[in-house]
Design an enzyme around this catalytic site. Structure first.
Site, PDB file in Angstrom:
ATOM      1  CE1 TYR A 175     -32.336  -1.481 -61.702  1.00  0.00           C
ATOM      2  CE2 TYR A 175     -34.051  -2.732 -62.816  1.00  0.00           C
ATOM      3  CZ  TYR A 175     -32.871  -2.014 -62.858  1.00  0.00           C
ATOM      4  OH  TYR A 175     -32.234  -1.811 -64.050  1.00  0.00           O
ATOM      5  CE  LYS A 179     -31.753   1.747 -63.807  1.00  0.00           C
ATOM      6  NZ  LYS A 179     -30.712   2.666 -64.302  1.00  0.00           N
TER       7      LYS A 179
END
Length: 307
Positions: A175, A179
Site C-alpha cells: 500500500y 501511494k
C-alpha cells in the site's frame, strides 16, 4: 463533526465548474463531493457500484438541493472500464479530476482484471490511465486541476522499480509503495505540465489519519459513527473523513492552491488538523524515479500520457 477552523464555506462559488471524483460514493470521496456540490459545483461521482453512487447522490442533494450531481460507472481496477468512463467524461469540460478511489489493504496478494497487483493497479495504474485518457479534456479546460490522493505511508518505504507487482508481498508495504507511486506521478505531472506551457495543474493531497467513525453522520454512506467513548479516545490522534477530505477540497478548488502543492493536516505528524500545504518526503519528488515509473505505467496500461 469536523473541528477544523477552515471550512469549504470559505471557497468562492464553484458554480459553472465540473469536478470528477473517483470513488465519490463513500469515505473521503463522498465528503469531497458533498463539499464541492454545496459550493455550487457540478459533481460527477465515478464509482463501480451504481447503487452506492445513487445513495451518495441522494444524500448530497439533501444538503445541496440546487446542486448538479450525477454518476459515471468506473472501476479503476479494470482498464476497459477506465476507457469507457473516460470516453463518457471527455464529452464535457473537467475543471477538477480528483483521483481518490483505492484500496488500503489486501490480506493476500490479489490482482486486477488486467493481472496487475491489486493495490498498485487500482491506486496508481488505473488512475494513470484515466488521467492519460482525459488529458485532452483537461487541457481544453482553462485552469483545470488534477488532484492525486497521497498518504502518510509514503514516508515509510522506498519504491522498488523491479518489484512493482509486489512478488515479495506485504500488505502495508505494498500500500505504501502504491501511494508513493501516486505521489511521484502527481508531482511529475505538474512539472511536465509547466514545462509544456499548459494552465492545467497537478497537486497531491492526503487526509491524515481519517476514520469513518469520527465523522459526521450520513445515513447509508459508509460506516456508522463510533460510540462516544471510542470517539474521545480516537480523536486524540485521528479525525473524521469529513475533516480528512478538506485538504483534497482545498487542493481541487482553493484559489490559493498551486501546482505541485502537497496538502494535508497541519497537526502533529500530519495526522489531523487544519488543511494546509505540508512537506512530503524527498523520495516522492525524485525526478529520475518518477520518469522511470511514468514510462513503466505507459507500457503496462497501453496509454500514452503526452503533453
Amino acid at each position: 463533526m469536523t473541528t477544523s477552523r477552515w471550512t469549504p464555506a470559505l471557497l468562492p462559488s464553484l458554480s459553472g465548474k465540473t469536478f470528477v471524483v473517483t470513488g465519490g460514493n463513500a469515505g473521503l470521496g463522498y465528503w469531497a463531493s458533498e463539499f464541492l456540490a454545496r459550493r455550487g459545483a457540478s459533481v460527477i461521482i465515478a464509482a463501480r457500484n451504481e447503487q452506492k453512487a445513487s445513495r451518495a447522490i441522494a444524500s448530497i442533494l439533501t444538503r445541496a438541493p440546487l446542486g448538479s450531481v450525477r454518476s459515471v460507472k468506473l472501476d479503476v481496477a479494470d482498464l476497459a472500464s477506465v476507457e469507457a468512463a473516460a470516453r463518457e467524461l471527455s464529452t464535457g469540460p473537467v475543471d477538477g479530476l480528483i483521483l481518490n478511489a483505492g484500496l488500503t489493504e489486501s490480506s493476500k496478494r490479489a490482482f486486477t482484471a488486467d493481472g496487475f497487483e491489486i493495490m498498485f493497479g487500482t491506486n496508481f495504474l488505473g488512475h494513470f490511465a484515466l488521467t492519460a485518457r482525459l488529458m485532452p479534456t483537461l487541457l481544453a479546460t482553462a485552469g483545470s486541476r488534477v488532484v492525486s490522493l497521497g498518504s502518510i505511508s509514503h514516508e515509510f518505504f522506498d519504491l522498488d522499480l523491479d518489484d512493482l507487482q509486489s512478488e515479495d508481498y506485504s500488505s502495508f508495504r505494498t500500500y505504501g509503495r502504491s501511494k508513493l507511486s501516486v505521489m511521484l506521478f502527481g508531482f511529475e505531472l505538474d512539472r511536465r505540465l509547466r514545462k509544456a506551457g499548459h494552465s492545467t495543474r497537478s497537486l497531491v493531497a492526503h487526509p491524515g489519519f481519517a476514520l469513518d467513525g469520527l465523522g459526521a453522520s450520513r445515513p447509508g454512506i459508509g460506516a456508522k459513527r463510533s460510540n462516544a467513548a471510542a470517539r474521545t479516545a480516537l480523536a486524540t490522534f485521528a479525525q473524521g473523513k469529513d475533516a480528512g477530505a478538506l485538504p483534497i477540497v482545498r487542493a481541487a478548488a482553493d484559489p490559493l492552491a498551486e501546482g505541485g502543492d502537497y496538502w494535508g493536516p497541519d497537526g502533529w505528524r500530519q495526522l489531523k488538523g487544519d488543511p494546509t500545504v505540508v512537506p512530503a518526503r524527498s523520495r516522492s519528488r525524485d525526478i529520475r524515479t518518477a520518469g522511470a515509473l511514468w514510462s513503466i505505467a505507459e507500457n503496462l496500461t497501453g496509454t500514452s500520457l503526452t503533453l
